[in-house]
Enzyme design. Structure first.
Site, short mmCIF file in Angstrom:
data_model
loop_
_atom_site.label_atom_id
_atom_site.label_comp_id
_atom_site.label_asym_id
_atom_site.label_seq_id
_atom_site.Cartn_x
_atom_site.Cartn_y
_atom_site.Cartn_z
N THR A 1 -4.60 0.72 9.57
CA THR A 1 -5.86 1.40 9.81
C THR A 1 -6.63 0.75 10.95
O THR A 1 -6.87 -0.46 10.94
CB THR A 1 -6.73 1.39 8.54
N HIS B 1 -11.64 -3.31 9.69
CA HIS B 1 -11.21 -2.65 8.45
C HIS B 1 -11.07 -3.67 7.32
O HIS B 1 -11.54 -3.44 6.19
CB HIS B 1 -9.88 -1.94 8.68
N LYS C 1 1.90 5.45 -0.81
CA LYS C 1 2.06 5.65 0.63
C LYS C 1 3.44 6.16 1.02
O LYS C 1 3.72 6.35 2.21
CB LYS C 1 1.79 4.32 1.37
N GLU D 1 -5.20 7.59 7.42
CA GLU D 1 -5.40 6.32 8.13
C GLU D 1 -5.13 6.53 9.61
O GLU D 1 -4.07 7.02 9.99
CB GLU D 1 -4.48 5.22 7.59
N ASP E 1 4.53 -1.16 8.44
CA ASP E 1 3.11 -0.86 8.61
C ASP E 1 2.31 -2.15 8.55
O ASP E 1 2.39 -2.90 7.57
CB ASP E 1 2.64 0.11 7.54
N GLU F 1 -3.96 5.33 12.92
CA GLU F 1 -3.10 4.24 13.36
C GLU F 1 -2.42 4.57 14.69
O GLU F 1 -2.33 5.72 15.10
CB GLU F 1 -2.01 3.95 12.32
N ASP G 1 -0.91 7.33 8.24
CA ASP G 1 -0.24 6.91 7.01
C ASP G 1 -1.04 7.45 5.82
O ASP G 1 -1.91 6.77 5.27
CB ASP G 1 -0.16 5.38 6.96
N GLU H 1 -12.44 3.25 3.28
CA GLU H 1 -13.37 2.31 3.89
C GLU H 1 -14.78 2.90 3.96
O GLU H 1 -15.77 2.23 3.64
CB GLU H 1 -12.90 1.94 5.29
N GLN I 1 -2.67 3.97 -5.44
CA GLN I 1 -2.58 2.65 -4.81
C GLN I 1 -3.35 1.59 -5.60
O GLN I 1 -2.89 0.47 -5.77
CB GLN I 1 -3.12 2.72 -3.38
N TYR J 1 -1.33 -4.65 9.35
CA TYR J 1 -2.72 -4.78 8.91
C TYR J 1 -3.43 -5.51 10.04
O TYR J 1 -3.61 -6.72 10.00
CB TYR J 1 -2.73 -5.59 7.61
N ARG K 1 -5.23 6.89 -2.87
CA ARG K 1 -5.94 5.66 -3.19
C ARG K 1 -5.99 5.37 -4.69
O ARG K 1 -5.99 4.20 -5.08
CB ARG K 1 -7.36 5.72 -2.62
N THR L 1 4.23 9.97 6.07
CA THR L 1 3.61 9.32 7.23
C THR L 1 3.85 10.24 8.41
O THR L 1 4.99 10.56 8.72
CB THR L 1 4.23 7.94 7.51
#
Length: 433
Positions: free
Chosen positions: A356, A138, A256, A202, A131, A204, A236, A378, A243, A133, A240, A260
């Site tokens: 994301t 974001h 996570k 998320e 995954d 994606e 995904d 976000e 996380q 970034y 939070r 998925t």
């Protein structure tokens, strides 16, 4: 059932005759096998093969039983020229009035299955999952809200972490609220093992690998297109609060690892040729490592519109998010190049997630306008309220919520097409047994 020319494709269908995605389906009493989707039907590819429709002297490999497999890996591993030939033959027959697909009713009965009568399965036998970034929007929004600057590495290569293959599931798989260790209140002295209260999604894009890369070899971004089988929508799901507590210093694990989701139909790069936009922004960096530099005329900067709708308490779905892939900072070809750069190798069936995908939110928007934030974290961190759902403010996902992601693009014939929906119903956590 009689299907007449021209092939009927409802205006709301994501599966036009120039889309031709590939997936794995089954019906009651049958084993999963390969098909494509067109209009309101699934088109069985082995049936076409057995009727001689997919026979072509320019094919370099025998198709054999490739369409009887419960995964697309064998088809994806064929030379790109053969995969393109198969797709071109299907399109030719769907757009030709005297094709057996329109003249032979017996063939129609065997080849076309109403899409509402099928069960869809994971399209690929997954080998690895990474995954990334890739969204600067974001990274900027979320980072500012947390007082964390964008790391310098973000601009140097597409950052990523290793995901969990066994947790990747097809659209429609229920989202069981995960449990983990975190502090419910900042003043708590000890963590508790408890159900997540901050469940998130998320938006994606997922990229499946076709041609493998041998361990030790490194792929240039300019050549990475040779290794792309196709694309799926990817969600995904994230806890939070879990996380936040586990993130430092090792990164996400349980926050996570629980699920998925991916959409069942793999859209090929050929279907996306009508949606090629500008190269991603990072291509203009003179400091970029040479193997990460894309070809300005051959890149994966696609104009794909993503939307997220939410239904709460069985309400009508409300669109809460709208983003576009053109706002990405890194594209899938650069991700392939970076993934290979350590010499780890790539396999047919590897899945690379974009991370994301966010877009700038219009500065002036009313309360019913979707946000450009690709996840709730976000939106919450930036203070961007989302449209009300069932008359309620959306902060985190609640039990009973149904969340759906869609992606729409333009096929080479200029028609609107899509990936089909990627949905999940949130269910309560389960107690240990």
């Amino acid at each position: 059932m009689t299907i007449s020319f021209p092939f009927p494709v409802p205006s709301s269908s994501p599966f036009g005759v120039y889309n031709i995605p590939f997936g794995i389906y089954s019906t009651s009493g049958t084993t999963p096998r390969v098909a494509t989707a067109v209009g309101n039907y699934v088109l069985d590819l082995d049936t076409l093969l057995q009727h001689g429709i997919l026979a072509d002297p320019i094919l370099t490999h025998s198709l054999g039983d490739v369409f009887l497999k419960p995964y697309l890996n064998d088809f994806a591993a064929l030379p790109i020229s053969d995969r393109r030939t198969v797709r071109a033959i299907i399109i030719h027959h769907l757009t030709t009035a005297d094709s057996p697909l329109f003249k032979d009713e017996s063939l129609q009965q065997k080849a076309f299955i109403p899409i509402q009568n099928v069960t869809m399965h994971l399209p690929m036998r997954l080998t690895d999952y990474t995954d990334f970034y890739s969204s600067l929007v974001h990274a900027d929004k979320a980072g500012k809200a947390m007082n964390i600057p964008i790391p310098p590495a973000f601009y140097e290569y597409p950052m990523a972490y290793n995901g969990r293959v066994s947790s990747v599931a097809v659209s429609g798989t229920e989202v069981i609220r995960p449990k983990g260790f975190f502090l419910r209140n900042p003043k708590d002295k000890h963590v508790e093992y408890q159900a997540s209260q901050e469940l998130d999604f998320e938006v994606e894009m997922g990229c499946f690998i076709s041609l493998p890369v041998a361990p030790g070899n490194v792929v240039n971004a300019k050549d990475a297109w040779k290794h792309v089988f196709g694309y799926v929508l990817l969600n995904d799901w994230s806890a939070r609060d879990v996380q936040k507590y586990e993130m430092h210093p090792f990164g996400p694990l349980h926050s996570k690892s629980f699920l998925t989701s991916i959409s069942p139909w793999v859209v090929t790069p050929d279907a996306l040729r009508g949606s090629i936009a500008r190269p991603v922004e990072s291509n203009y960096s003179s400091e970029l490592s040479s193997h990460l530099r894309n070809d300005p005329d051959n890149h994966a900067g696609y104009d794909i519109d993503f939307s997220v709708t939410l239904s709460r308490k069985k309400s009508d779905p409300v669109q809460i998010v709208q983003t576009n892939l053109t706002d990405a900072y890194w594209d899938s070809l650069q991700m392939i190049a970076y993934q290979s750069s350590s010499g780890c190798g790539l396999n047919t069936g590897d899945l690379l997630g974009s991370g994301t995908t966010s877009s700038p939110t219009p500065q002036t928007r009313d309360s019913n306008t979707p946000s450009g934030c690709g996840c709730l974290f976000e939106a919450n961190a930036c203070g961007e309220p989302l449209p009300l759902v069932a008359g309620e403010k959306v902060v985190w996902l609640e039990d009973g919520d149904t969340l759906t992601i869609e992606g729409w693009f333009t096929t080479p014939d200029g028609k609107r097409a899509g990936f089909g929906p990627l949905s999940g119903l949130v269910q309560p956590t389960r107690e240990a047994v």
